[in-house]
Design a protein around this motif. Structure first.
Motif, mmCIF file in Angstrom:
data_model
loop_
_atom_site.group_PDB
_atom_site.id
_atom_site.type_symbol
_atom_site.label_atom_id
_atom_site.label_comp_id
_atom_site.label_asym_id
_atom_site.label_seq_id
_atom_site.Cartn_x
_atom_site.Cartn_y
_atom_site.Cartn_z
ATOM 1 N N ILE A 110 0.838 -1.198 0.000
ATOM 2 C CA ILE A 110 0.000 0.000 0.000
ATOM 3 C C ILE A 110 0.872 1.246 0.000
ATOM 4 C CG2 ILE A 110 -1.702 1.300 1.336
ATOM 5 C CD1 ILE A 110 -2.730 -1.386 2.387
ATOM 6 N N THR A 111 0.456 2.270 -0.747
ATOM 7 C CA THR A 111 1.155 3.546 -0.744
ATOM 8 C C THR A 111 0.594 4.412 0.388
ATOM 9 O OG1 THR A 111 1.510 3.452 -3.129
ATOM 10 C CG2 THR A 111 1.706 5.608 -2.075
ATOM 11 N N TYR A 112 1.456 4.749 1.350
ATOM 12 C CA TYR A 112 1.011 5.534 2.502
ATOM 13 C C TYR A 112 1.384 7.011 2.397
ATOM 14 C CZ TYR A 112 0.249 0.981 4.655
ATOM 15 O OH TYR A 112 -0.194 -0.290 4.919
ATOM 16 N N GLY A 113 2.177 7.373 1.375
ATOM 17 C CA GLY A 113 2.623 8.751 1.278
ATOM 18 C C GLY A 113 3.436 9.133 2.510
ATOM 19 N N ASP A 114 3.290 10.382 2.939
ATOM 20 C CA ASP A 114 4.037 10.810 4.131
ATOM 21 C C ASP A 114 3.140 10.946 5.360
ATOM 22 O OD1 ASP A 114 2.567 13.040 3.459
ATOM 23 O OD2 ASP A 114 4.245 14.446 3.564
ATOM 24 N N THR A 115 1.899 10.454 5.249
ATOM 25 C CA THR A 115 0.948 10.626 6.351
ATOM 26 C C THR A 115 1.426 9.944 7.626
ATOM 27 O OG1 THR A 115 -0.879 10.696 4.771
ATOM 28 C CG2 THR A 115 -1.445 10.325 7.072
ATOM 29 N N MET A 172 -3.355 5.825 14.449
ATOM 30 C CA MET A 172 -2.494 5.340 13.369
ATOM 31 C C MET A 172 -3.153 4.176 12.633
ATOM 32 S SD MET A 172 0.575 5.974 12.052
ATOM 33 C CE MET A 172 1.651 6.658 13.328
ATOM 34 N N MET A 173 -3.789 3.274 13.370
ATOM 35 C CA MET A 173 -4.455 2.132 12.757
ATOM 36 C C MET A 173 -5.606 2.599 11.870
ATOM 37 S SD MET A 173 -4.227 -1.206 12.581
ATOM 38 C CE MET A 173 -4.834 -1.378 10.906
ATOM 39 N N ARG A 174 -6.340 3.613 12.306
ATOM 40 C CA ARG A 174 -7.436 4.152 11.478
ATOM 41 C C ARG A 174 -6.880 4.699 10.162
ATOM 42 N NH1 ARG A 174 -9.464 5.820 16.565
ATOM 43 N NH2 ARG A 174 -8.544 7.893 16.356
ATOM 44 N N GLN A 175 -5.750 5.389 10.226
ATOM 45 C CA GLN A 175 -5.158 5.943 9.012
ATOM 46 C C GLN A 175 -4.667 4.834 8.092
ATOM 47 O OE1 GLN A 175 -5.101 9.149 7.865
ATOM 48 N NE2 GLN A 175 -4.362 8.096 6.048
ATOM 49 N N ILE A 176 -4.096 3.786 8.673
ATOM 50 C CA ILE A 176 -3.647 2.645 7.869
ATOM 51 C C ILE A 176 -4.832 1.998 7.157
ATOM 52 C CG2 ILE A 176 -2.675 0.307 8.023
ATOM 53 C CD1 ILE A 176 -0.874 1.374 10.285
ATOM 54 N N GLU A 177 -5.957 1.852 7.871
ATOM 55 C CA GLU A 177 -7.158 1.268 7.263
ATOM 56 C C GLU A 177 -7.691 2.168 6.147
ATOM 57 O OE1 GLU A 177 -8.336 -1.579 7.545
ATOM 58 O OE2 GLU A 177 -8.124 -2.392 9.579
ATOM 59 N N ILE A 178 -7.639 3.483 6.344
ATOM 60 C CA ILE A 178 -8.063 4.417 5.295
ATOM 61 C C ILE A 178 -7.186 4.253 4.065
ATOM 62 C CG2 ILE A 178 -8.141 6.869 4.658
ATOM 63 C CD1 ILE A 178 -9.025 7.424 7.565
ATOM 64 N N SER A 179 -5.883 4.154 4.276
ATOM 65 C CA SER A 179 -4.953 3.957 3.152
ATOM 66 C C SER A 179 -5.227 2.646 2.440
ATOM 67 C CB SER A 179 -3.507 3.994 3.664
ATOM 68 O OG SER A 179 -3.187 5.254 4.219
ATOM 69 N N ARG A 180 -5.582 1.612 3.201
ATOM 70 C CA ARG A 180 -5.898 0.321 2.594
ATOM 71 C C ARG A 180 -7.136 0.421 1.706
ATOM 72 N NH1 ARG A 180 -9.310 -3.852 3.629
ATOM 73 N NH2 ARG A 180 -10.101 -2.803 5.491
#
Length: 210
Positions: free
Chosen positions: A43-48, A177-185
């Motif tokens: 997954i591409t997470y950018g710099d978030t 952080m987990m919420r952001q990872i799920e959003i990126s997914r």
């Protein structure tokens, strides 16, 4: 025993164990956990995630914060100060061997793990952690209950001030952080679906193979 061997059969790096530090503990369902974590590697997470780690570093007044997704044999690091974990002048890679991660013990605990003085603890003091003497980490947990990694902080000096209030704050950071990872997914899945939709459109409507 045979049951234990079956639990770690997917971890080729476990046997034979030839490192200077103890063999890390492994969850009984690590195969399922690892398979779930491996899905987050492409997954591409950018710099978030890096920016969120930088905020945590300032909040906890530590040297470095790492978002660490732990797969079958590798761990994927995000963070704004990763170069502090390797020899000066070198560029920190994003992928590290899983066997080098203190966070294996955090996964096993399933909650906040604090090591006030790494150098004084024989379980961890032989691990390849450049100049870091304090660790605190909390598991990143998916909605279906799998610990896919950790959010952890390091400091270059021992710390004995990480009380229950700081532990709760670390857990709150980890949940965000987990919420952001799920959003990126989900964003990644949407991009994959859109690409497939366009491919089918070109193939079926325009008669073109892509």
């Amino acid at each position: 025993d045979s049951a234990r061997l079956e639990e770690v059969a997917h971890l080729k790096w476990m046997d034979p164990w030839q490192e200077m530090w103890p063999r890390p503990p492994i969850l009984s369902d690590d195969k399922i956990r690892s398979d779930s974590a491996d899905l987050f590697f492409d997954i591409t997470y950018g710099d978030t995630l890096d920016r969120m780690c930088a905020v945590a570093t300032k909040t906890f007044q530590c040297q470095v914060t790492i978002c660490n997704i732990i797969g079958t044999d590798k761990s994927l690091h995000s963070g704004s100060d990763l170069d502090k974990l390797i020899p000066k002048g070198e560029k920190a890679p994003r992928l590290f061997p899983r066997k080098e991660a203190i966070c294996n013990w955090t996964l096993k605990k399933g909650g906040v793990l604090v090591i006030p003085d790494i150098d004084a603890d024989p379980t961890y003091n032989k691990m390849p952690i450049m100049g870091q003497l304090f660790y605190a980490g909390a598991p990143l947990t998916t909605v279906d209950g799998h610990h896919i990694g950790t959010l952890c902080i390091f400091d270059s000096k021992p710390r004995f001030d990480f009380d229950s209030s700081k532990k709760r704050k670390l857990e709150a950071f980890t949940a965000a952080m987990m919420r952001q990872i799920e959003i990126s997914r989900l964003q990644h899945q949407n991009r994959v679906l859109l690409k497939e939709k366009n491919r089918l459109h070109n193939q079926l409507i325009l008669g073109k193979e892509v």
